[in-house]
Write a protein that holds these residues in place. Structure first.
Motif, mmCIF file in Angstrom:
data_model
loop_
_atom_site.group_PDB
_atom_site.id
_atom_site.type_symbol
_atom_site.label_atom_id
_atom_site.label_comp_id
_atom_site.label_asym_id
_atom_site.label_seq_id
_atom_site.Cartn_x
_atom_site.Cartn_y
_atom_site.Cartn_z
ATOM 1 N N GLY A 128 0.669 -0.675 0.294
ATOM 2 C CA GLY A 128 0.212 -0.295 -0.070
ATOM 3 C C GLY A 128 1.100 1.166 -0.219
ATOM 4 O O GLY A 128 0.623 2.293 -0.483
ATOM 5 N N SER A 129 1.877 1.087 0.437
ATOM 6 C CA SER A 129 2.511 2.063 0.557
ATOM 7 C C SER A 129 3.350 2.795 -0.476
ATOM 8 O O SER A 129 4.069 4.091 -1.151
ATOM 9 C CB SER A 129 4.021 2.253 1.846
ATOM 10 O OG SER A 129 3.306 2.147 3.045
ATOM 11 N N LEU A 130 3.740 1.550 -0.729
ATOM 12 C CA LEU A 130 4.497 1.636 -2.180
ATOM 13 C C LEU A 130 3.589 2.302 -3.564
ATOM 14 O O LEU A 130 4.208 3.446 -4.211
ATOM 15 C CB LEU A 130 4.813 0.233 -3.148
ATOM 16 C CG LEU A 130 5.812 -0.464 -2.807
ATOM 17 C CD1 LEU A 130 6.435 -1.977 -3.102
ATOM 18 C CD2 LEU A 130 6.950 0.137 -3.040
ATOM 19 N N VAL A 131 2.051 2.029 -3.445
ATOM 20 C CA VAL A 131 1.345 2.676 -4.561
ATOM 21 C C VAL A 131 1.152 4.177 -4.109
ATOM 22 O O VAL A 131 0.764 5.361 -4.846
ATOM 23 C CB VAL A 131 -0.257 1.813 -4.072
ATOM 24 C CG1 VAL A 131 -1.112 2.728 -5.085
ATOM 25 C CG2 VAL A 131 0.216 -0.357 -5.274
ATOM 26 N N GLY A 132 0.673 4.737 -2.376
ATOM 27 C CA GLY A 132 0.320 5.982 -1.769
ATOM 28 C C GLY A 132 1.782 7.013 -2.679
ATOM 29 O O GLY A 132 1.462 7.774 -2.990
ATOM 30 N N GLY A 133 2.703 5.858 -1.999
ATOM 31 C CA GLY A 133 4.184 6.783 -2.966
ATOM 32 C C GLY A 133 3.962 7.385 -3.887
ATOM 33 O O GLY A 133 4.401 8.470 -4.280
ATOM 34 N N ALA A 140 -5.269 -0.874 2.495
ATOM 35 C CA ALA A 140 -5.670 0.721 2.995
ATOM 36 C C ALA A 140 -4.919 1.612 3.854
ATOM 37 O O ALA A 140 -4.522 2.299 3.394
ATOM 38 C CB ALA A 140 -7.125 0.355 2.632
ATOM 39 N N VAL A 141 -4.689 0.842 4.970
ATOM 40 C CA VAL A 141 -4.104 1.515 5.771
ATOM 41 C C VAL A 141 -2.395 2.057 5.260
ATOM 42 O O VAL A 141 -1.838 2.918 5.212
ATOM 43 C CB VAL A 141 -3.469 1.125 7.245
ATOM 44 C CG1 VAL A 141 -2.851 1.590 8.716
ATOM 45 C CG2 VAL A 141 -4.853 0.799 8.502
ATOM 46 N N GLY A 142 -1.178 1.037 4.408
ATOM 47 C CA GLY A 142 -0.745 1.242 4.124
ATOM 48 C C GLY A 142 -0.756 2.695 3.206
ATOM 49 O O GLY A 142 0.063 3.095 2.836
ATOM 50 N N VAL A 143 -1.782 2.578 1.985
ATOM 51 C CA VAL A 143 -1.782 3.909 0.946
ATOM 52 C C VAL A 143 -2.554 5.183 1.844
ATOM 53 O O VAL A 143 -1.576 6.227 1.572
ATOM 54 C CB VAL A 143 -2.844 3.133 0.563
ATOM 55 C CG1 VAL A 143 -3.554 4.608 -0.805
ATOM 56 C CG2 VAL A 143 -2.954 1.579 -0.535
ATOM 57 N N GLY A 144 -3.399 5.267 2.808
ATOM 58 C CA GLY A 144 -3.511 5.861 3.005
ATOM 59 C C GLY A 144 -2.965 7.330 4.381
ATOM 60 O O GLY A 144 -2.407 8.258 3.517
ATOM 61 N N VAL A 145 -2.073 6.350 5.178
ATOM 62 C CA VAL A 145 -1.163 7.077 6.246
ATOM 63 C C VAL A 145 0.146 7.707 5.143
ATOM 64 O O VAL A 145 0.494 9.135 5.493
ATOM 65 C CB VAL A 145 -0.964 6.302 7.112
ATOM 66 C CG1 VAL A 145 0.463 7.000 8.263
ATOM 67 C CG2 VAL A 145 -2.386 5.730 7.882
ATOM 68 N N PRO A 146 0.975 6.999 4.323
ATOM 69 C CA PRO A 146 1.455 7.951 3.734
ATOM 70 C C PRO A 146 1.670 8.709 2.872
ATOM 71 O O PRO A 146 2.069 9.784 2.960
ATOM 72 C CB PRO A 146 2.408 7.169 3.095
ATOM 73 C CG PRO A 146 2.203 5.490 3.560
ATOM 74 C CD PRO A 146 0.750 5.829 4.505
ATOM 75 N N LEU A 147 0.174 8.972 2.062
ATOM 76 C CA LEU A 147 -0.107 10.054 1.924
ATOM 77 C C LEU A 147 -0.644 11.606 2.593
ATOM 78 O O LEU A 147 -0.210 12.283 2.203
ATOM 79 C CB LEU A 147 -1.166 10.504 0.817
ATOM 80 C CG LEU A 147 -1.715 8.754 -0.372
ATOM 81 C CD1 LEU A 147 -2.791 8.398 -0.561
ATOM 82 C CD2 LEU A 147 -0.652 10.070 -1.432
ATOM 83 N N VAL A 148 -0.960 10.789 3.998
ATOM 84 C CA VAL A 148 -1.595 11.749 4.962
ATOM 85 C C VAL A 148 -0.091 13.110 5.127
ATOM 86 O O VAL A 148 -0.069 13.830 5.375
ATOM 87 C CB VAL A 148 -1.994 11.814 6.051
ATOM 88 C CG1 VAL A 148 -2.286 13.187 6.434
ATOM 89 C CG2 VAL A 148 -3.699 11.261 5.204
ATOM 90 N N LEU A 149 1.079 11.737 5.284
ATOM 91 C CA LEU A 149 2.275 12.354 6.013
ATOM 92 C C LEU A 149 3.514 13.110 4.422
ATOM 93 O O LEU A 149 3.745 14.230 4.883
ATOM 94 C CB LEU A 149 3.183 11.778 6.132
ATOM 95 C CG LEU A 149 3.020 10.537 7.659
ATOM 96 C CD1 LEU A 149 3.897 9.370 8.056
ATOM 97 C CD2 LEU A 149 2.362 11.678 8.863
#
Length: 412
Positions: free
Chosen positions: A264-269, A313-322
């Motif tokens: 998720g973090s990969l996608v969001g980042g 979903a947590v992995g996508v959402g939180v990095p985008l906020v930061l």
């Protein structure tokens, strides 16, 4: 790959720095997961395992005081020294062989937390000097992608090493990655203006706080990020209960979920830069927090598929906020103030999460983890609505607001 990401990757110093992030992030991702598993195995307590996070977030409560140091030294040498110091400290964990020495894990995690505050402050001050203003979001997203992407492999490898040989091999792995990252940082050539003569500590601290107080849109973003990370702290504190009580899996299974969160973090980042340009600060923050809320609710379901989807979903959402708030800090803050402002923002962002870890770890003894997660999900939906109600967002700066001339790249 967006045009912004491609432009960042073509910059050689940026590539070197991202390589350092990748190497150190691998060891860190493995060590932080194993530290909590180690505590769980030695003590049998999910609450104590959850409190490992407290050592990482606790120093953010005094972040502004620590962050002043980042404005008193040249930033690249400071980053190198911090990585070398962690490589020298981590071998202390080789002494951990029983529950009686679990306290050493908490001490080292506290040192991790202090180093994270200083590293984030120094990097936040260096990046705007070398990355064009319109690419800050792309660079921050790519840096987040590299760092969080380590959750795809590092936690699994760390958990496997721990299961087979215990915590000591993971400690040595982390030492090696810190040392390699320090070496990579020495290869980056950055022209840095000398720091201004140090003023009184209190005056420097007041200058950083004053900038946030005067900048309404930035202050609102920071408040939304702080509320989000408070809820993320709750999620972290109940993570072992989700695996143990909800899924009836061994604690090492958190390595699998960490890998899912890394996807998720990969996608969001990777999407952050383009989304920032399309949606702007407020709408992206609201969207990201709403995705996070859905993830929290799904993690309350005692079944593997919903928990996995929720973790994604947590992995996508939180990095985008930061990424949104870090980019805003770099874009809207004069270079001489960025270190202490970034540290203050880290305190306001991650400090609430520290309190939440303590509260949720205690509450977990009395309340089912599913009720805690559903309450956090409802709170996240309120934060998403609040994010849209902030003042008019500040116009993007044409370039980095800093006294250091643009030269080469680093991270955020």
């Amino acid at each position: 790959m967006s045009w912004g990401t491609a432009r960042v990757l073509r910059n050689r110093p940026a590539g070197l720095y991202l390589g350092a992030v990748l190497v150190s992030g691998f060891g860190t991702a493995a060590m932080l997961l194993v530290a909590a598993i180690w505590v769980k195995e030695l003590t049998g307590s999910s609450s104590l395992a959850g409190l490992v996070t407290l050592g990482l977030w606790g120093p953010t409560l005094v972040g502004p005081l620590i962050g002043v140091l980042a404005d008193r030294f040249r930033r690249r040498p400071l980053l190198i020294a911090l990585h070398v110091a962690m490589a020298a400290l981590l071998p202390v964990l080789l002494l951990v062989d029983s529950a009686a020495r679990v306290w050493l894990i908490f001490v080292v995690m506290l040192a991790y937390g202090v180093s994270f505050v200083l590293i984030d402050s120094a990097e936040a001050a260096l990046v705007p000097a070398v990355v064009p203003g319109e690419l800050l979001g792309d660079f921050n997203g790519l840096r987040m992608t590299v760092n969080e992407g380590m959750k795809l492999l590092a936690p699994l490898i760390g958990a496997a090493l721990f299961a087979a040989y215990g915590g000591h091999p993971v400690v040595l792995l982390d030492v090696a990655t810190f040392a390699l990252a320090a070496l990579a940082l020495t290869l980056i050539r950055v022209r840095e203006a000398p720091p201004p003569p140090p003023e009184r500590w209190g005056r420097q601290l007041a200058d950083g706080l004053g900038h946030l107080r005067r900048h309404g849109p930035l202050r609102h973003l920071v408040a939304c990020a702080g509320a989000t990370m408070l809820l993320m702290g709750i999620n972290g504190a109940v993570a072992y209960a989700v695996v143990d009580d909800g899924l009836h899996r061994p604690p090492e299974f958190n390595g699998v979920l960490a890998m899912v969160q890394g996807v998720g973090s990969l996608v969001g980042g990777l999407a952050a830069g383009a989304l920032l340009r399309r949606l702007g600060d407020r709408r992206l923050t609201a969207t990201a927090v709403a995705v996070f809320a859905v993830g929290l609710a799904l993690r309350a379901v005692p079944a593997l598929v919903p928990v996995a989807v929720g973790t994604l979903a947590v992995g996508v959402g939180v990095p985008l906020v930061l990424i949104t708030v870090w980019t805003a800090v770099q874009r809207e803050t004069p270079g001489a103030l960025v270190g202490r402002v970034a540290a203050t923002v880290n305190t306001l962002t991650f400090g609430p999460g520290t309190v939440a870890v303590l509260a949720a770890a205690g509450l977990l003894v009395l309340v089912d983890h599913r009720a805690i997660l559903l309450g956090a999900a409802a709170g996240a939906l309120l934060v998403a609505g609040w994010a849209l109600r902030g003042g008019r967002p500040a116009a993007p700066a044409p370039g980095p607001l800093t006294a250091v001339p643009a030269a080469v790249a680093e991270r955020s």
